[in-house]
Scaffold this active site. Structure first.
Site, PDB file in Angstrom:
ATOM      1  N   ARG A   1     -10.304  -2.728  -3.838  1.00 66.07           N
ATOM      2  CA  ARG A   1     -10.072  -1.533  -4.276  1.00 66.07           C
ATOM      3  C   ARG A   1     -10.884  -1.315  -5.224  1.00 66.07           C
ATOM      4  NH1 ARG A   1      -6.782  -2.620  -0.809  1.00 66.07           N
ATOM      5  NH2 ARG A   1      -4.072  -3.051  -0.979  1.00 66.07           N
TER       6      ARG A   1
ATOM      7  N   SER B   1       0.742   1.621  -5.080  1.00 69.52           N
ATOM      8  CA  SER B   1       0.933   0.322  -5.983  1.00 69.52           C
ATOM      9  C   SER B   1       0.159   0.464  -7.786  1.00 69.52           C
ATOM     10  CB  SER B   1      -0.102  -1.575  -5.521  1.00 69.52           C
ATOM     11  OG  SER B   1       0.910  -1.093  -4.587  1.00 69.52           O
TER      12      SER B   1
ATOM     13  N   GLU C   1      -4.139  -0.595 -11.417  1.00 69.87           N
ATOM     14  CA  GLU C   1      -5.106   0.227  -9.915  1.00 69.87           C
ATOM     15  C   GLU C   1      -5.651   1.528 -10.285  1.00 69.87           C
ATOM     16  OE1 GLU C   1      -4.292  -0.734  -5.799  1.00 69.87           O
ATOM     17  OE2 GLU C   1      -3.977   1.316  -5.652  1.00 69.87           O
TER      18      GLU C   1
HETATM   19  P1  FAD Z   1      -7.309  11.105  -6.383  1.00 70.21           P
HETATM   20  O1  FAD Z   1      -5.862  10.431  -7.027  1.00 70.21           O
HETATM   21  O2  FAD Z   1      -6.887  12.870  -6.361  1.00 70.21           O
HETATM   22  O3  FAD Z   1      -8.584  11.340  -6.963  1.00 70.21           O
HETATM   23  C1  FAD Z   1      -8.796   9.288  -7.711  1.00 70.21           C
HETATM   24  C2  FAD Z   1     -10.425   9.401  -7.557  1.00 70.21           C
HETATM   25  O4  FAD Z   1     -11.165   9.471  -7.004  1.00 70.21           O
HETATM   26  C3  FAD Z   1     -10.134   9.630  -9.367  1.00 70.21           C
HETATM   27  O5  FAD Z   1     -10.925   9.549  -9.937  1.00 70.21           O
HETATM   28  C4  FAD Z   1     -11.254  11.001  -8.604  1.00 70.21           C
HETATM   29  O6  FAD Z   1     -11.985  12.213  -9.711  1.00 70.21           O
HETATM   30  C5  FAD Z   1     -11.900  10.517  -7.519  1.00 70.21           C
HETATM   31  N1  FAD Z   1     -12.128  11.656  -6.355  1.00 70.21           N
HETATM   32  C6  FAD Z   1     -10.956  12.222  -5.398  1.00 70.21           C
HETATM   33  N2  FAD Z   1     -11.680  12.348  -4.090  1.00 70.21           N
HETATM   34  C7  FAD Z   1     -13.166  12.441  -4.758  1.00 70.21           C
HETATM   35  C8  FAD Z   1     -14.016  13.252  -3.902  1.00 70.21           C
HETATM   36  N3  FAD Z   1     -14.885  14.048  -3.252  1.00 70.21           N
HETATM   37  N4  FAD Z   1     -15.561  12.907  -4.129  1.00 70.21           N
HETATM   38  C9  FAD Z   1     -15.434  11.542  -5.442  1.00 70.21           C
HETATM   39  N5  FAD Z   1     -14.901  11.015  -6.497  1.00 70.21           N
HETATM   40  C10 FAD Z   1     -13.472  11.634  -5.933  1.00 70.21           C
HETATM   41  N6  FAD Z   1      -3.987   3.415  -2.058  1.00 70.21           N
HETATM   42  C11 FAD Z   1      -3.963   2.026  -1.047  1.00 70.21           C
HETATM   43  O7  FAD Z   1      -5.174   1.767  -1.228  1.00 70.21           O
HETATM   44  N7  FAD Z   1      -3.706   1.553  -0.802  1.00 70.21           N
HETATM   45  C12 FAD Z   1      -1.891   1.812  -0.068  1.00 70.21           C
HETATM   46  O8  FAD Z   1      -1.400   1.560   0.848  1.00 70.21           O
HETATM   47  C13 FAD Z   1      -1.704   3.396  -0.773  1.00 70.21           C
HETATM   48  N8  FAD Z   1      -0.828   3.867  -0.700  1.00 70.21           N
HETATM   49  C14 FAD Z   1      -0.440   4.590  -1.834  1.00 70.21           C
HETATM   50  C15 FAD Z   1       1.952   5.069  -1.195  1.00 70.21           C
HETATM   51  C16 FAD Z   1       2.295   5.662  -2.791  1.00 70.21           C
HETATM   52  C17 FAD Z   1       3.639   6.060  -2.916  1.00 70.21           C
HETATM   53  C18 FAD Z   1       1.144   6.217  -3.045  1.00 70.21           C
HETATM   54  C19 FAD Z   1       1.179   7.782  -4.211  1.00 70.21           C
HETATM   55  C20 FAD Z   1      -0.178   5.685  -3.495  1.00 70.21           C
HETATM   56  C21 FAD Z   1      -1.134   4.982  -2.444  1.00 70.21           C
HETATM   57  N9  FAD Z   1      -1.856   4.559  -2.567  1.00 70.21           N
HETATM   58  C22 FAD Z   1      -2.817   3.549  -1.716  1.00 70.21           C
HETATM   59  C23 FAD Z   1      -3.179   4.830  -3.992  1.00 70.21           C
HETATM   60  C24 FAD Z   1      -3.767   6.314  -3.153  1.00 70.21           C
HETATM   61  O9  FAD Z   1      -3.335   7.075  -2.117  1.00 70.21           O
HETATM   62  C25 FAD Z   1      -4.802   6.202  -2.498  1.00 70.21           C
HETATM   63  O10 FAD Z   1      -5.881   5.739  -3.837  1.00 70.21           O
HETATM   64  C26 FAD Z   1      -5.941   7.651  -2.091  1.00 70.21           C
HETATM   65  O11 FAD Z   1      -7.550   6.798  -1.486  1.00 70.21           O
HETATM   66  C27 FAD Z   1      -6.432   8.459  -3.290  1.00 70.21           C
HETATM   67  O12 FAD Z   1      -5.967  10.101  -3.250  1.00 70.21           O
HETATM   68  P2  FAD Z   1      -6.666  11.019  -3.234  1.00 70.21           P
HETATM   69  O13 FAD Z   1      -7.188  12.098  -2.473  1.00 70.21           O
HETATM   70  O14 FAD Z   1      -5.399  11.078  -4.013  1.00 70.21           O
HETATM   71  O15 FAD Z   1      -7.345  10.798  -4.975  1.00 70.21           O
HETATM   72  P1  NAP Z   2       4.179  -6.620   1.532  1.00 69.22           P
HETATM   73  O1  NAP Z   2       3.929  -6.456   2.976  1.00 69.22           O
HETATM   74  O2  NAP Z   2       5.315  -6.942   0.576  1.00 69.22           O
HETATM   75  O3  NAP Z   2       3.258  -7.820   0.636  1.00 69.22           O
HETATM   76  C1  NAP Z   2       3.304  -8.195  -0.004  1.00 69.22           C
HETATM   77  C2  NAP Z   2       1.416  -8.772  -0.750  1.00 69.22           C
HETATM   78  O4  NAP Z   2       1.272  -9.683  -0.297  1.00 69.22           O
HETATM   79  C3  NAP Z   2       1.157  -7.833  -0.648  1.00 69.22           C
HETATM   80  O5  NAP Z   2       0.529  -6.749  -1.774  1.00 69.22           O
HETATM   81  C4  NAP Z   2      -0.099  -7.989   0.450  1.00 69.22           C
HETATM   82  O6  NAP Z   2      -1.682  -7.736   0.010  1.00 69.22           O
HETATM   83  C5  NAP Z   2       0.288  -9.694   0.441  1.00 69.22           C
HETATM   84  N1  NAP Z   2       0.132  -9.995   1.475  1.00 69.22           N
HETATM   85  C6  NAP Z   2       1.042 -10.124   2.662  1.00 69.22           C
HETATM   86  N2  NAP Z   2       0.868 -10.683   4.162  1.00 69.22           N
HETATM   87  C7  NAP Z   2      -0.383 -11.088   3.614  1.00 69.22           C
HETATM   88  C8  NAP Z   2      -1.276 -11.523   4.713  1.00 69.22           C
HETATM   89  N3  NAP Z   2      -0.874 -12.256   5.756  1.00 69.22           N
HETATM   90  N4  NAP Z   2      -2.200 -12.192   4.192  1.00 69.22           N
HETATM   91  C9  NAP Z   2      -3.081 -11.784   2.984  1.00 69.22           C
HETATM   92  N5  NAP Z   2      -2.230 -10.973   2.071  1.00 69.22           N
HETATM   93  C10 NAP Z   2      -1.140 -10.416   2.013  1.00 69.22           C
HETATM   94  O7  NAP Z   2       3.476  -4.985   0.813  1.00 69.22           O
HETATM   95  P2  NAP Z   2       3.954  -3.890   0.862  1.00 69.22           P
HETATM   96  O8  NAP Z   2       3.977  -3.647  -0.532  1.00 69.22           O
HETATM   97  O9  NAP Z   2       4.767  -4.164   1.628  1.00 69.22           O
HETATM   98  O10 NAP Z   2       2.558  -3.314   0.892  1.00 69.22           O
HETATM   99  C11 NAP Z   2       2.361  -3.123   2.785  1.00 69.22           C
HETATM  100  C12 NAP Z   2       0.567  -2.692   2.768  1.00 69.22           C
HETATM  101  O11 NAP Z   2       0.614  -2.144   1.576  1.00 69.22           O
HETATM  102  C13 NAP Z   2       0.179  -3.798   1.760  1.00 69.22           C
HETATM  103  O12 NAP Z   2      -1.109  -4.341   2.455  1.00 69.22           O
HETATM  104  C14 NAP Z   2      -0.241  -3.057   0.405  1.00 69.22           C
HETATM  105  O13 NAP Z   2      -1.243  -3.459   0.217  1.00 69.22           O
HETATM  106  C15 NAP Z   2      -0.392  -1.692   0.731  1.00 69.22           C
HETATM  107  N6  NAP Z   2      -0.012  -0.698  -0.304  1.00 69.22           N
HETATM  108  C16 NAP Z   2      -0.829  -0.864  -1.348  1.00 69.22           C
HETATM  109  C17 NAP Z   2      -0.468   0.885  -2.334  1.00 69.22           C
HETATM  110  C18 NAP Z   2      -0.948   1.062  -3.331  1.00 69.22           C
HETATM  111  O14 NAP Z   2      -0.902   1.449  -3.677  1.00 69.22           O
HETATM  112  N7  NAP Z   2      -2.285   0.285  -3.471  1.00 69.22           N
HETATM  113  C19 NAP Z   2       1.207   0.629  -2.326  1.00 69.22           C
HETATM  114  C20 NAP Z   2       2.301   0.337  -1.302  1.00 69.22           C
HETATM  115  C21 NAP Z   2       1.535  -0.201  -0.085  1.00 69.22           C
HETATM  116  P3  NAP Z   2      -2.529  -6.691  -0.007  1.00 69.22           P
HETATM  117  O15 NAP Z   2      -1.709  -5.741  -0.861  1.00 69.22           O
HETATM  118  O16 NAP Z   2      -3.448  -7.450  -0.947  1.00 69.22           O
HETATM  119  O17 NAP Z   2      -3.125  -6.244   1.581  1.00 69.22           O
END
Ligand code: FAD
Ligand code: NAP
Length: 341
Positions: free
Chosen positions: A166, A240, A335
């Site tokens: 991340r 998250s 995050e």
């Molecule tokens: P923004 O929130 O608009 O911006 C985020 C940052 O990036 C800010 O600092 C902004 O200035 C910068 N930025 C945006 N666009 C640019 C650009 N073109 N150039 C330079 N900087 C820029 N994240 C995960 O990794 N995995 C997940 O599974 C995941 N699940 C999510 C589920 C939900 C319900 C929500 C609400 C969020 C989740 N996220 C997840 C977090 C988020 O969706 C991601 O980080 C996504 O990439 C953010 O995109 P955005 O366009 O909304 O960015």
């Molecule tokens: P999940 O499947 O219930 O698992 C819980 C946690 O365990 C996750 O955070 C995941 O780590 C870890 N995990 C599960 N299985 C794994 C494996 N085989 N090897 C290594 N790590 C393992 O998680 P969930 O909440 O439903 O989310 C599913 C996926 O979507 C995850 O990968 C999660 O990161 C992603 N997600 C991200 C965001 C965000 O905003 N960043 C929001 C929603 C969901 P990791 O998180 O490192 O994968």
């Protein structure tokens, strides 16, 4: 090009916080981006580029110019060196999930595990988005970004992005310097499923499907995510809220003494702990501080029940961090990024 003053960002951040930008504009081309930057320079304004606003905590009104990225366009090219590969390039303002579905529907596989992540293509490299065992660093080829220091376009290879868990150079030492304009991915014509996450493997085994297709995987992930995660258009959130902490073997063993049901995964030389499990174990699921709350179906997600501010969410986050630290001796890192910084 229109520059709006005192522009409400309520609809531009997925928490739905009521804050405003001093100035705001939308860009749909590189020349408009340059025009927006010239406007900001002329007035001595700071610049913040936003995509979908789904990874932000806006604690107050944003001084300066907010640029809403609406750059669009997708191109697909066969890879000259490898007939099994295809290179797909998307402009930074494309919606991430729509882009993922477009690739799958056009026979280019590899992004299926990243389905239904909100936001834009251009923001995805910022934190090296990841889900279900795939991160964009695994599929990305390169990206193009405008360097605010030189005004030139610069191409980054995947290696140059310094991706981590991340994390990337754009969140660290180059924070604020580059505006990502397009991202290229190297995808496969054949789907090679990544099903290492237990839920995925069990589901397809249960169906008797040994090697599911990209659209099948995407459909299932969408179904799980819709059931598990709050839709920001109904309940404000940024996904998250905390990263999963990485700890030493010794720390994990110490926690296991008191909590044998700890959820953890081997990671490099240590272990990754499931932050959601730590928070849930301390009874935070569903708890509220005013309108700031821990989501009742997933303890890793903080939500805005209506009138919470970014500061309310940060107060709740601090209480959770303190509790987790005092019980597990583990620091939870937030995050999403906080603005104004
Ligand atoms: P923004 O929130 O608009 O911006 C985020 C940052 O990036 C800010 O600092 C902004 O200035 C910068 N930025 C945006 N666009 C640019 C650009 N073109 N150039 C330079 N900087 C820029 N994240 C995960 O990794 N995995 C997940 O599974 C995941 N699940 C999510 C589920 C939900 C319900 C929500 C609400 C969020 C989740 N996220 C997840 C977090 C988020 O969706 C991601 O980080 C996504 O990439 C953010 O995109 P955005 O366009 O909304 O960015
Ligand atoms: P999940 O499947 O219930 O698992 C819980 C946690 O365990 C996750 O955070 C995941 O780590 C870890 N995990 C599960 N299985 C794994 C494996 N085989 N090897 C290594 N790590 C393992 O998680 P969930 O909440 O439903 O989310 C599913 C996926 O979507 C995850 O990968 C999660 O990161 C992603 N997600 C991200 C965001 C965000 O905003 N960043 C929001 C929603 C969901 P990791 O998180 O490192 O994968």
């Amino acid at each position: 090009m229109k520059f709006s003053e005192n522009y409400s960002l309520k609809g531009a951040n997925s928490f739905g916080f009521e804050v405003s930008a001093e100035y705001c504009c939308e860009i749909t081309s590189l020349s408009e981006l340059r025009e927006a930057l010239a406007f900001a320079d002329g007035k001595g304004l700071d610049v913040l580029v936003l995509g979908g606003g789904s990874n932000l905590i806006l604690v107050d009104d944003i001084p300066g110019l907010v640029i809403l990225n609406c750059l669009r366009g997708i191109t697909v090219k066969a890879d000259v060196d490898d007939p099994g590969k295809v290179c797909v390039t998307a402009a930074a303002g494309e919606n991430w999930h729509e882009f993922v579905r477009y690739t799958l529907e056009n026979g280019a596989f590899g992004l299926e595990n990243l389905s239904l992540i909100p936001g834009t293509v251009g923001a995805a490299p910022m934190q090296n988005i990841g889900a279900y065992g795939v991160e964009i660093k695994d599929r990305m080829l390169s990206l193009t970004a405008l360097d605010r220091e030189t005004g030139e376009l610069y191409e980054f290879t995947t290696e140059a992005c310094e991706f981590g868990y991340r994390d990337s150079i754009f969140k660290q030492r180059a924070a604020g310097r580059y505006i990502i304009t397009e991202v290229s991915f190297m995808l496969c014509k054949e789907c090679c499923p990544v099903l290492e996450y237990a839920g995925l493997a069990n589901y397809f085994e249960g169906l008797g499907v040994e090697s599911p297709g990209g659209l099948q995987i995407s459909d299932y992930i969408c179904e799980v995510r819709r059931a598990k995660l709050p839709d920001p258009s109904e309940l404000g959130n940024a996904g998250s809220f905390f990263k999963n902490p990485l700890v030493s073997v010794a720390r994990r063993e110490a926690i296991l003494q008191d909590y044998p049901d700890l959820v953890s995964f081997a990671d490099g030389e240590g272990y990754k702990l499931a932050a959601g499990w730590l928070i849930d174990r301390l009874g935070w699921k569903g708890r509220r501080l005013g309108d700031a709350a821990v989501y009742d179906k997933q303890a890793l997600v903080l939500v805005n029940h209506g009138a919470a501010t970014g500061s309310d969410i940060l107060r709740l986050a601090q209480a959770i961090q303190d509790d987790v630290f005092s019980h597990f001796d583990v620091h939870l890192e937030i995050e999403p990024r906080t603005f104004p910084g």
